[in-house]
Design a protein around this motif. Structure first.
Motif, short mmCIF file in Angstrom:
data_model
loop_
_atom_site.label_atom_id
_atom_site.label_comp_id
_atom_site.label_asym_id
_atom_site.label_seq_id
_atom_site.Cartn_x
_atom_site.Cartn_y
_atom_site.Cartn_z
N PHE A 50 -16.07 -18.58 0.22
CA PHE A 50 -17.26 -17.28 0.23
C PHE A 50 -18.47 -17.89 -0.47
O PHE A 50 -19.28 -17.13 -1.14
CB PHE A 50 -16.39 -16.19 -0.71
N GLY A 51 -18.98 -19.02 -0.34
CA GLY A 51 -20.33 -19.37 -0.90
C GLY A 51 -20.28 -20.02 -2.04
O GLY A 51 -21.36 -20.41 -2.51
N VAL A 52 -19.17 -20.02 -2.77
CA VAL A 52 -19.11 -20.24 -4.07
C VAL A 52 -18.31 -21.83 -4.30
O VAL A 52 -17.42 -21.75 -3.69
CB VAL A 52 -18.21 -19.30 -5.18
N TRP A 53 -18.60 -22.51 -5.14
CA TRP A 53 -17.94 -23.66 -5.25
C TRP A 53 -16.55 -23.57 -6.02
O TRP A 53 -16.82 -22.93 -7.09
CB TRP A 53 -18.73 -24.88 -6.08
N ALA A 54 -15.52 -23.85 -5.53
CA ALA A 54 -14.28 -23.49 -5.93
C ALA A 54 -13.45 -24.70 -6.59
O ALA A 54 -12.26 -24.64 -7.13
CB ALA A 54 -13.49 -22.92 -4.94
N PHE B 133 -14.39 -34.37 1.88
CA PHE B 133 -15.61 -35.35 1.44
C PHE B 133 -16.14 -34.64 0.09
O PHE B 133 -16.80 -35.26 -0.68
CB PHE B 133 -16.61 -35.38 2.71
N GLU B 134 -16.30 -33.14 0.22
CA GLU B 134 -16.82 -32.74 -0.72
C GLU B 134 -16.06 -33.16 -2.20
O GLU B 134 -16.58 -33.04 -3.17
CB GLU B 134 -16.85 -31.13 -0.61
N HIS B 135 -14.80 -33.23 -2.12
CA HIS B 135 -13.81 -33.31 -3.10
C HIS B 135 -14.54 -34.71 -3.78
O HIS B 135 -14.71 -34.90 -5.09
CB HIS B 135 -12.56 -33.72 -2.60
N CYS B 136 -14.60 -35.92 -3.06
CA CYS B 136 -15.23 -37.09 -3.30
C CYS B 136 -16.43 -36.97 -4.06
O CYS B 136 -16.64 -37.52 -5.46
CB CYS B 136 -14.99 -38.09 -2.43
N THR C 72 -15.37 -23.93 3.43
CA THR C 72 -15.73 -25.28 3.74
C THR C 72 -14.54 -26.23 3.81
O THR C 72 -14.14 -27.20 4.75
CB THR C 72 -16.61 -26.16 2.80
N ASP C 73 -13.37 -25.76 3.01
CA ASP C 73 -12.16 -26.31 3.20
C ASP C 73 -11.25 -25.98 4.36
O ASP C 73 -10.28 -26.69 4.68
CB ASP C 73 -11.19 -26.18 1.92
N TRP D 243 -24.45 -23.62 7.23
CA TRP D 243 -24.35 -23.58 5.87
C TRP D 243 -23.16 -24.68 5.56
O TRP D 243 -23.51 -25.30 4.45
CB TRP D 243 -23.94 -22.09 5.37
N ASN D 244 -22.08 -24.58 6.03
CA ASN D 244 -21.07 -25.60 5.77
C ASN D 244 -21.25 -26.92 6.14
O ASN D 244 -21.07 -27.76 5.31
CB ASN D 244 -19.77 -25.03 6.53
#
Length: 487
Positions: free
Chosen positions: A81-85, A186-189, A250-251, A297-298
């Motif tokens: 929902f647009g917030v880094w989790a 990829f965001e995770h890394c 994004t996930d 956005w994603n």
């Protein structure tokens, strides 16, 4: 002695460094039973449906690991929902391994609901029958529409209680895809400062899923560009058919441009460009009309993760191409839905005028497009089957006059036009009330409606009189249905 149904399952993902996953012993469902097996898809994969329906096959589908194999749960993060989790990961999904079909295509086979993983956080690692039936039916419905998607092989159920808003029963969905890689991997890394991990994962994706890009002058940039192109096409597919995903975090975005993670989805009934299908989406971030821009956005989030590999200016240039790609793909689909053989500059306005009138009158999206194939261009024709869908008849009349003129300007045979329109405008989609009916019967142990819907939705463009009830207007009670992230 019979061989195990999945006796030969290599684990390609296990070739990555251990920080990308965790090995997990699944927690099999007690007293498992086969709710439904997708026989046609099993045969397409080269699997024997009869073997899968035998006790050891059902045990596998209910969460028992294949002999000598330990399933994997993968690590990923994401924006929700647009917030880094932060870190998320496969909280209730386990990767069994890969299966190669008779055409040489490799498929990842995953169990959803087979117990706790190191990434379950506060969850219980289970899936419920309700949400499992929804995912099972919708992934196959979307596949039937010709839209890229993960697939569903089977549902196994159990009397084991699972606690959500109410007490429900447990189930496991066997999901299949060429890859379950997400933007979030990829965001995770990247967000952990693991730049080498981004490279390792990108090389893995190129090697196994985008081999044609490996010889590019800039393969990492080419990879991002291909993901952008696939995502743009996917959004055009969704918008054209009236599909709402409901939770485009994004996930939940596939690197391969697949529809993935079916939760609070919905197909439009009355057309509403601002329709919110997810009861949990209080701000309407993932409303139907917002989906193409949310995807962009994603993609920006994904592109940021590639900053260690691709210069920023190149990533910006690639992202700037998204809108034109989406608009071109969407307009092509709308022309096909309208039955237009030629491309003309004013087609955009013609399509937009129609959607505005449909939105103002809340015209049933699927029924209108299906009926449009029968539009009569003869002088004096009133096209009442379409006209009567609008409260404001004059709005339809004004648009119909323009549409008639546009059709008559082409030399296309009317019969050929009707056939082409019926090939892109489905007669059947998985409306929420249809899924709900199947779920209510399944709770009583009757899985016949799941089977009937599967047979219908496999061929959504065909006129099949035995399924005409699925093509009717939704009942009044359908408006009271609510789906959320727990769905």
């Amino acid at each position: 002695m019979k061989t195990h149904p999945f006796a030969m399952l290599p684990q390609r993902y296990a070739t990555l460094p251990p920080r990308f996953y965790r090995a997990v012993e699944p927690t099999a469902l007690p007293e498992p039973r086969l709710v439904h097996l997708n026989d046609a898809f099993a045969r397409e994969l080269g699997l024997d449906p009869e073997r899968l329906a035998e006790p050891d096959g059902v045990a596998l589908l209910a969460g028992s690991a294949p002999p000598g194999k330990t399933p994997l749960s993968t690590a990923y993060s994401g924006h929700q929902f647009g917030v880094w989790a932060g870190q998320l990961g496969d909280g209730r999904a386990l990767l069994l391994g890969e299966w190669r079909d008779g055409r040489g295509r490799d498929w990842e086979i995953q169990l959803k609901g087979a117990g706790l993983t190191p990434f379950s956080r506060m969850g219980d690692g289970r899936a419920v029958l309700r949400s499992s039936i929804r995912e099972y039916l919708c992934s196959e419905a979307v596949a039937g529409l010709g839209i890229p998607t993960t697939r569903a092989l089977a549902i196994a159920g159990s009397p084991e209680p699972v606690y959500r808003e109410t007490v429900e029963t447990a189930a496991v969905v066997t999901r299949v895809a060429e890859s379950f890689l997400r933007f979030g991997h990829f965001e995770h890394c990247y967000h952990r400062g693991d730049e080498d991990g981004v490279r390792v994962l990108a090389d893995f994706a190129l090697r196994h899923h985008f081999p044609e890009l490996q010889d590019s002058a800039q393969p990492y940039a080419a990879l991002v560009g291909e993901v952008i192109a696939r995502t743009a096409r996917l959004m055009a597919d969704w918008q054209a058919v009236g599909f709402c995903h409901g939770v485009m975090n994004t996930d939940n975005m596939s690197l391969l441009g697949l529809t993935i993670d079916y939760g609070p989805f919905g197909f439009l009934d009355g057309f509403d460009a601002a329709h919110i299908c997810n009861h949990s989406d209080h701000a309407g971030r993932y409303a139907y009309g917002q989906q193409p821009q949310v995807a962009l956005w994603n993609l920006n989030c994904l592109a940021s993760a590639f900053l260690p590999l691709v210069p920023e200016e190149e990533l910006v240039a690639l992202l700037r191409g998204y809108q034109a790609r989406f608009e071109g793909a969407y307009l092509a689909r709308m022309r096909a839905k309208l039955g237009l053989a030629d491309a003309r500059p004013d087609d955009v306005e013609l399509a937009e005028a129609l959607l505005l009138a449909m939105h103002a009158n809340r015209v049933d999206y699927t029924i209108f497009w299906r009926r449009l194939a029968g539009f009569d261009t003869a002088d004096g024709a009133t096209n009442d089957a379409l006209r009567n869908l609008f409260v404001d008849r004059a709005a339809f009349d004004g648009w119909a006059a323009r549409y008639r003129e546009r059709l008559l300007s082409e030399e296309r045979d009317p019969a050929a036009r009707r056939a082409a329109m019926n090939a892109v405008n489905p007669k059947y989609v998985l409306r929420n009330h249809l899924a709900e009916t199947a779920i209510r019967r399944a709770r009583d142990g009757d899985f016949s409606e799941v089977d009937r819907l599967m047979r219908c939705l496999a061929r959504p463009f065909d006129d099949a009189p035995e399924f005409d009830d699925y093509a009717a207007f939704p009942p009044e009670w359908a408006g009271d249905l609510s789906v959320s992230c727990s769905s």
